[in-house]
Design a protein around this motif. Structure first.
Motif, PDB file in Angstrom:
ATOM      1  N   SER A 179      43.843  62.101  58.064  1.00 47.46           N
ATOM      2  CA  SER A 179      45.203  62.560  57.856  1.00 47.46           C
ATOM      3  C   SER A 179      46.175  61.741  58.708  1.00 47.46           C
ATOM      4  CB  SER A 179      45.296  64.027  58.248  1.00 47.46           C
ATOM      5  OG  SER A 179      46.652  64.378  58.458  1.00 47.46           O
ATOM      6  N   ALA A 180      47.358  61.467  58.161  1.00 45.12           N
ATOM      7  CA  ALA A 180      48.401  60.759  58.916  1.00 45.12           C
ATOM      8  C   ALA A 180      48.753  61.521  60.191  1.00 45.12           C
ATOM      9  CB  ALA A 180      49.642  60.572  58.046  1.00 45.12           C
ATOM     10  N   ILE A 181      48.607  62.835  60.169  1.00 44.26           N
ATOM     11  CA  ILE A 181      48.942  63.627  61.358  1.00 44.26           C
ATOM     12  C   ILE A 181      48.052  63.222  62.533  1.00 44.26           C
ATOM     13  CG2 ILE A 181      48.951  65.957  62.357  1.00 44.26           C
ATOM     14  CD1 ILE A 181      49.794  67.035  59.667  1.00 44.26           C
ATOM     15  N   LEU A 221      45.555  61.727  51.549  1.00 47.35           N
ATOM     16  CA  LEU A 221      46.128  63.078  51.408  1.00 47.35           C
ATOM     17  C   LEU A 221      45.062  64.119  51.106  1.00 47.35           C
ATOM     18  CD1 LEU A 221      49.430  62.470  49.413  1.00 47.35           C
ATOM     19  CD2 LEU A 221      49.234  63.459  51.690  1.00 47.35           C
ATOM     20  N   ILE A 233      56.773  61.699  48.218  1.00 45.21           N
ATOM     21  CA  ILE A 233      57.532  62.696  48.981  1.00 45.21           C
ATOM     22  C   ILE A 233      56.630  63.348  50.034  1.00 45.21           C
ATOM     23  CG2 ILE A 233      58.725  64.929  48.819  1.00 45.21           C
ATOM     24  CD1 ILE A 233      59.833  63.960  46.113  1.00 45.21           C
ATOM     25  N   ALA A 234      55.390  63.674  49.644  1.00 47.74           N
ATOM     26  CA  ALA A 234      54.459  64.292  50.588  1.00 47.74           C
ATOM     27  C   ALA A 234      54.198  63.358  51.774  1.00 47.74           C
ATOM     28  CB  ALA A 234      53.148  64.635  49.882  1.00 47.74           C
ATOM     29  N   SER A 237      57.317  62.829  54.082  1.00 45.52           N
ATOM     30  CA  SER A 237      57.662  64.027  54.860  1.00 45.52           C
ATOM     31  C   SER A 237      56.597  64.313  55.911  1.00 45.52           C
ATOM     32  CB  SER A 237      57.900  65.228  53.942  1.00 45.52           C
ATOM     33  OG  SER A 237      56.767  65.499  53.158  1.00 45.52           O
ATOM     34  N   ILE A 238      55.337  64.061  55.600  1.00 50.85           N
ATOM     35  CA  ILE A 238      54.267  64.270  56.586  1.00 50.85           C
ATOM     36  C   ILE A 238      54.438  63.316  57.766  1.00 50.85           C
ATOM     37  CG2 ILE A 238      51.777  63.935  56.954  1.00 50.85           C
ATOM     38  CD1 ILE A 238      51.500  65.068  53.987  1.00 50.85           C
ATOM     39  N   GLU A 241      57.319  64.440  59.891  1.00 49.09           N
ATOM     40  CA  GLU A 241      56.971  65.656  60.619  1.00 49.09           C
ATOM     41  C   GLU A 241      56.029  65.320  61.779  1.00 49.09           C
ATOM     42  OE1 GLU A 241      58.695  68.094  59.516  1.00 49.09           O
ATOM     43  OE2 GLU A 241      57.787  69.892  60.358  1.00 49.09           O
ATOM     44  N   ALA A 242      55.106  64.398  61.553  1.00 51.79           N
ATOM     45  CA  ALA A 242      54.176  64.007  62.620  1.00 51.79           C
ATOM     46  C   ALA A 242      54.917  63.309  63.760  1.00 51.79           C
ATOM     47  CB  ALA A 242      53.085  63.088  62.060  1.00 51.79           C
TER      48      ALA A 242
ATOM     49  N   ILE B 181      53.568  71.740  61.871  1.00 51.86           N
ATOM     50  CA  ILE B 181      52.361  71.099  62.417  1.00 51.86           C
ATOM     51  C   ILE B 181      51.995  71.715  63.766  1.00 51.86           C
ATOM     52  CG2 ILE B 181      51.416  68.932  63.311  1.00 51.86           C
ATOM     53  CD1 ILE B 181      52.962  67.455  61.190  1.00 51.86           C
ATOM     54  N   SER B 237      53.179  70.307  51.361  1.00 51.77           N
ATOM     55  CA  SER B 237      52.269  69.214  51.703  1.00 51.77           C
ATOM     56  C   SER B 237      52.048  69.142  53.216  1.00 51.77           C
ATOM     57  CB  SER B 237      52.776  67.881  51.139  1.00 51.77           C
ATOM     58  OG  SER B 237      54.062  67.586  51.622  1.00 51.77           O
ATOM     59  N   GLU B 241      48.439  69.516  55.007  1.00 56.61           N
ATOM     60  CA  GLU B 241      47.975  68.440  55.885  1.00 56.61           C
ATOM     61  C   GLU B 241      47.635  68.991  57.268  1.00 56.61           C
ATOM     62  OE1 GLU B 241      47.673  65.763  54.187  1.00 56.61           O
ATOM     63  OE2 GLU B 241      47.395  64.156  55.645  1.00 56.61           O
ATOM     64  N   ARG B 244      44.167  70.476  57.389  1.00 57.47           N
ATOM     65  CA  ARG B 244      42.985  69.624  57.169  1.00 57.47           C
ATOM     66  C   ARG B 244      42.245  69.382  58.466  1.00 57.47           C
ATOM     67  NH1 ARG B 244      44.707  64.361  54.338  1.00 57.47           N
ATOM     68  NH2 ARG B 244      42.602  63.830  55.007  1.00 57.47           N
ATOM     69  N   ASP B 246      40.165  66.654  58.891  1.00 58.63           N
ATOM     70  CA  ASP B 246      39.921  65.223  59.159  1.00 58.63           C
ATOM     71  C   ASP B 246      41.193  64.426  59.360  1.00 58.63           C
ATOM     72  OD1 ASP B 246      40.534  65.801  56.546  1.00 58.63           O
ATOM     73  OD2 ASP B 246      38.896  64.645  55.670  1.00 58.63           O
TER      74      ASP B 246
END
Lengths: 246, 246
Positions: A179-181, A221, A233-234, A237-238, A241-242, B181, B237, B241, B244, B246
């Motif tokens: 995950s990008a997070i 994703l 968009i997902a 925005s992720i 947010e991160a 998050i 989304s 995320e 998740r 991972d």
């Protein structure tokens, strides 16, 4: 319209603006402004603040700006985007500007159809008003810079190290699991992010190799396949947010 | 079409399916299937797997299913959504199902116009095909349950503790500063999330009080105001995320 946007050339040396177009119509007919009232105003690629309505008639509005000393920060995210289908691209301009992107590189990829580059969705006279609509929505003044590159490899070789030397680089593709997070969880607050999003069907393996050689970290994703406009968009925005501190 | 979806009533006791509608057309004309080939198939609200094409003619396809023992997991997220404008709602059904939502409560709110409840965007014959389109895109079979409630307070009082006793409850509104998050960062992996998204312009203060009394934690998307369709896709989304592993 959450923010009235004007070009720098529209602001007189005394800080006044005279509007006589659809923005005046919107102020008069939708917002019903009158002299003495204040509206939120921003100067494209400049500062924002407020403006006092000095005078109106049936189709004209004169305002005096009171602007912040400095423009808003540039969004911390830049985007490499394999050109989506024209219909999808047209729909994406406003939300991209609203979510906030510094620069957008529209590029070719193996799974991008050549004729997308001939579409009017890729022309400034089509995308600029949509970008400004997104900025007005999000109360920003920074128009995303848009560059069109017909060769992904040349774009990567010429731009990435030169223009984004310190950016954290990530590439989104269904083959990647992280995950990008997680990938962005300990990013220093001053670092920018360069996010590469492939076409419908994903990047070609050789394109992923190229991006990985340029230190792009893969993110995905998860197991669900999204339509490309939803996925863009997902992802944007992720990432935003991160990057937030709160 | 990433997954061919059929109703449970369409599968014979011997596991065969006979298609003679637009799905057959898609299989024949777009995918060009022929006997002996396999396609991904799912049973609505049931298991997925693959199906062998047994036989085709000009407008009919007969298949035999080979299905997983159990259906896919329900998405971990349920949604309380103040009814958006009909045009926006129509656009949101497919991406909501694609991103994954267990149940959707469409509710009233102070800033929801009454006539939205009379719109055809809120009727099952309009939203169900769109939900199924989103599931086919994301390769899921679980049709989101949709409930329409004309009274937010009654919906919250009747449903939240009864149907979502253990869910982590979050409410999105521009007045809140924390990112979803952070709020979800240490959630136990078996816990579900109930996310409440307000209308354009946000929840009314009394509505936020009500939600907070029911243990909803406030989250926001930051300083930029997004259009409501973009905000819904962003929030859903981001929550997925954050959940998740991972």
């Amino acid at each position: 319209m959450n923010l009235l946007l004007v070009g720098p050339e529209e602001v007189s040396s005394s800080g006044e603006v005279l509007l006589h177009d659809e923005r005046a119509r919107h102020l008069l007919d939708v917002l019903g402004v009158h002299a003495g009232q204040y509206v939120r105003l921003g100067v494209l690629d400049g500062p924002k603040g407020r403006a006092e309505v000095l005078w109106t008639d049936d189709d004209t509005v004169r305002l005096r700006c009171e602007l912040d000393p400095s423009p808003p920060e540039r969004p911390r995210l830049d985007l490499v985007l394999a050109v989506p289908r024209p219909k999808v691209l047209k729909r994406l301009w406003a939300p991209l500007a609203a979510m906030g992107v510094g620069r957008i590189y529209l590029t070719n990829a193996k799974r991008v159809e050549r004729f997308y580059f001939d579409s009017h969705a890729i022309r400034p006279e089509v995308f600029r008003p949509r970008l400004i609509e997104g900025l007005a929505q999000a109360r920003d003044t920074r128009v995303p810079e848009v560059q069109v590159h017909k060769h992904l490899r040349m774009m990567i070789e010429q731009e990435v190290d030169a223009a984004h030397p310190d950016a954290k680089r990530i590439v989104a593709d269904p083959v990647y699991r992280r995950s990008a997070i997680r990938v962005l969880s300990d990013l220093a607050p001053e670092r920018r992010v360069l996010l590469a999003i492939g076409p419908e069907g994903g990047w070609d393996p050789l394109e992923r190799d190229l991006l990985e050689r340029y230190a792009f970290t893969g993110v995905g994703l998860g197991a669900r396949t999204l339509r490309s406009d939803t996925a863009v968009i997902a992802l944007v925005s992720i990432v935003h947010e991160a990057l937030r501190a709160d």
